[in-house]
Design an enzyme around this catalytic site. Structure first.
Site, PDB file in Angstrom:
ATOM      1  N   LYS A   1     -13.934  11.395 -40.848  1.00 17.67           N
ATOM      2  CA  LYS A   1     -14.673  11.092 -42.076  1.00 17.67           C
ATOM      3  C   LYS A   1     -16.221  11.546 -41.322  1.00 17.67           C
ATOM      4  O   LYS A   1     -16.989  12.202 -41.886  1.00 17.67           O
ATOM      5  CB  LYS A   1     -14.693   9.827 -42.643  1.00 17.67           C
ATOM      6  CG  LYS A   1     -13.237   9.979 -43.537  1.00 17.67           C
ATOM      7  CD  LYS A   1     -12.823   8.427 -43.884  1.00 17.67           C
ATOM      8  CE  LYS A   1     -11.566   8.465 -44.478  1.00 17.67           C
ATOM      9  NZ  LYS A   1     -10.916   7.217 -44.977  1.00 17.67           N
TER      10      LYS A   1
ATOM     11  N   GLN B   1     -12.221   0.940 -44.111  1.00 19.22           N
ATOM     12  CA  GLN B   1     -11.305   1.696 -43.792  1.00 19.22           C
ATOM     13  C   GLN B   1      -9.752   0.699 -44.077  1.00 19.22           C
ATOM     14  O   GLN B   1      -9.978  -0.372 -43.368  1.00 19.22           O
ATOM     15  CB  GLN B   1     -11.133   2.318 -42.358  1.00 19.22           C
ATOM     16  CG  GLN B   1      -9.992   3.099 -41.976  1.00 19.22           C
ATOM     17  CD  GLN B   1      -9.747   4.347 -42.937  1.00 19.22           C
ATOM     18  OE1 GLN B   1     -10.729   5.122 -43.200  1.00 19.22           O
ATOM     19  NE2 GLN B   1      -8.619   4.524 -43.153  1.00 19.22           N
TER      20      GLN B   1
ATOM     21  N   ASP C   1     -14.897   5.516 -52.455  1.00 21.24           N
ATOM     22  CA  ASP C   1     -13.229   5.553 -52.268  1.00 21.24           C
ATOM     23  C   ASP C   1     -12.807   5.252 -53.768  1.00 21.24           C
ATOM     24  O   ASP C   1     -11.502   5.776 -53.935  1.00 21.24           O
ATOM     25  CB  ASP C   1     -12.701   4.296 -51.396  1.00 21.24           C
ATOM     26  CG  ASP C   1     -12.273   5.066 -50.134  1.00 21.24           C
ATOM     27  OD1 ASP C   1     -12.302   6.171 -49.971  1.00 21.24           O
ATOM     28  OD2 ASP C   1     -12.374   4.169 -49.128  1.00 21.24           O
TER      29      ASP C   1
END
Ligand code: NDP
Length: 291
Positions: free
Chosen positions: A53, A97, A120
């Site tokens: 990412k 994460q 997200d």
């Protein structure tokens, strides 16, 4: 006849190039898109995802900040970091994460992220907005699937779609996005009585199960579009170590009209949509600041 391959790598290159242009334009106006990533613990898969990412951000001209914490960190430290990032106007996206170690309440962590920076799309408010068809950050994986269907000109309006899987990060938001786009959606899961009866009449099948080669050729209607979200690492036999999806690709591609491969399908599009959400968040921040 063999199905059309929905190449997520090629589409990602194209979309990321557009995003790099948008990021450069925003930077020229003094608002460089910036994504902050928080990684807790030493899970090797999570470390790889975060590395990918961050690298994708850098390539697209998006600034990235990485905050790493040991496995046994006091959650209070991570909450403090999130609060500081929420308050920092130069940060447009915050990603924690997952999974987190057991001392964390994952839901509380996701809710601590500002809705405006929840790139997200996991915050309950974004989930609610998505389900009401309002402007929201869409979760990256299902968002990437929609982008793939759109780019391949797969008709969604009026289509019968089956989503296999009902997780909060893939199956459920996938079903909502397809519904919002005009499909008639059936969500299947481990309690579904006759899964094949559902998949066999579907124009679009999205497999998000987490079981290698789960969807077989005789479960697919000829000409259907099949999207494989699964990422499974094979453990045994001659193929040990190999990555494969939830779809029996070699057999299903002879029946389907279009099919996404693993690797090289949904995976790269997931990261691409994370970049897209970050750039969109920066665009909103710039507009709010009158820039
Ligand atoms: P989860 O384990 O959270 O969900 C799996 C779903 O599959 C559940 O809803 C489960 O049903 C259902 N399921 C399991 N067994 C069966 C069965 N025999 N028949 C029908 N349904 C079944 O997984 P995720 O949604 O997080 O991920 C799914 C897959 O996608 C994984 O392989 C994951 O690695 C991959 N993934 C890929 C991403 C990408 O970027 N390409 C991003 C995220 C995930 P029930 O709810 O009843 O238990």
């Amino acid at each position: 006849m063999s199905a059309r391959i929905l190449d997520g790598n090629a589409l990602s290159v194209q979309v990321r190039s557009q995003l790099a242009d948008a990021a450069a334009a925003l930077s020229a106006r003094g608002v460089q898109p910036c994504l902050a990533v928080i990684l807790v613990g030493g899970d090797p898969a999570s470390a790889v995802y975060v590395r990918n990412k961050v690298a994708a951000c850098e390539k697209a001209g998006i600034k990235s900040l990485k905050f790493e914490y040991p496995q046994d960190v006091d959650p209070a430290r991570v909450f403090e970091r999130i609060a500081a990032l929420n308050a920092d106007s130069s940060v447009h996206g915050i990603l924690v994460q997952l999974p987190l170690p057991p001392q964390f309440d994952e839901k509380a962590v996701l809710e601590a992220i500002s809705v405006a920076k929840d790139v997200d799309g996991f915050h309950a408010e974004n989930v609610g907005r998505l389900s009401q068809g309002q402007e929201a950050f869409f979760p990256c994986t299902p968002h990437g699937v929609m982008k793939m269907l759109e780019a391949a000109e797969v008709p969604v309006k009026g289509a019968d779609a089956v989503v296999i899987g009902r997780s909060n990060i893939v199956g459920k938001p996938m079903a909502v996005l397809l519904t919002n786009a005009g499909a008639t959606v059936t969500v299947c899961h481990s309690q579904t009585r006759d899964l094949a009866a559902h998949t066999r009449r579907a124009d679009i099948v999205v497999a998000a199960v987490g079981r290698p080669r789960f969807l077989k050729a005789d479960m697919v209607k000829p000409g259907a579009a099949v999207i494989d979200v699964g990422i499974n690492r094979l453990r045994d036999g001659a193929e040990a170590g190999k990555l494969c999806g939830d779809v029996d690709f070699d057999a299903v591609k002879e029946v389907a009209g279009a099919i996404s491969p693993v690797p090289g399908g949904v995976g790269p599009m997931t990261i691409t949509m994370l970049l897209a959400n970050t750039v969109e968040s920066a665009r909103r921040a710039a507009a709010k600041a009158g820039l």
